[in-house]
Design an enzyme around this catalytic site. Sequence first.
Site, PDB file in Angstrom:
ATOM      1  CB  SER A 142      -0.887   0.011   1.248  1.00 33.13           C
ATOM      2  OG  SER A 142      -1.526   1.258   1.414  1.00 33.13           O
ATOM      3  CE1 TYR A 155      -3.993  -1.995   5.566  1.00 34.19           C
ATOM      4  CE2 TYR A 155      -3.401   0.266   5.020  1.00 34.19           C
ATOM      5  CZ  TYR A 155      -3.762  -1.011   4.623  1.00 34.19           C
ATOM      6  OH  TYR A 155      -3.881  -1.293   3.282  1.00 34.19           O
TER       7      TYR A 155
END
Length: 234
Positions: A142, A155
Amino acid sequence: MTKQLMGKTAIVTGASSGIGTAIAKELTKAGANVVLAARNKEKLESIAADIGNKDKLLYVQTDVTKTNDVEYLTERAKQVYGNIDIYVNNAGKMGSSRVLNGDVSEWEQMIDINIKGVLYGIHSVLPDMQERRSGHIVNIASDSGFEVIERLTVYCATKFAVRAISAGLEKELANTGVRTTNISPGMVETPLSSESPFEDDRKKLEPTDIAKAVIYAVTQPDHVDVNEITVRPV
């Protein structure tokens, strides 16, 4: 179809929705045998039926946080199609990520899926790939693995870890014939991102945009190793 992927076999984790489904569809379209892996068997059945082409498609209910599940996934794929040429670590979870919130259960799930799941997948296919001096591991990270977002601390930490694993693996596999690619998407229109804030005047990426990045990486000539791809909305 692309001649580079004809007869090749790819496993895609997290294939029951979003980016994973799009990757599976693009790989099938390109001519590969594709093994869909996810926890939700009903969704896998539905996606397999939607894609069609039964001879080139297999689905295996898999929890990537369980080593036995991942080992069974790879063994089943080999039973049906022979060698595994591409392994796409796409399964991921975005949960409560502020350290101040102290949601330990959510942290553990993200660590188990986003980090351990990636390592288990790599471990399950790497020995055969090394022996054959051929294979490609694709990790879906990501752009949160480049910069920490306050509300997504944990995260982001897991996606930093995926990028580190990818970078280290690339070095470990130098001159072995086994390639590795880390793909870092920005905001994509998926169930995972549905509650994430995003500017009204900008369009999120489509899952297919990331799937096409995978196809680009895995269809390069044998002497080309695409290590890092970042895809962001304009």
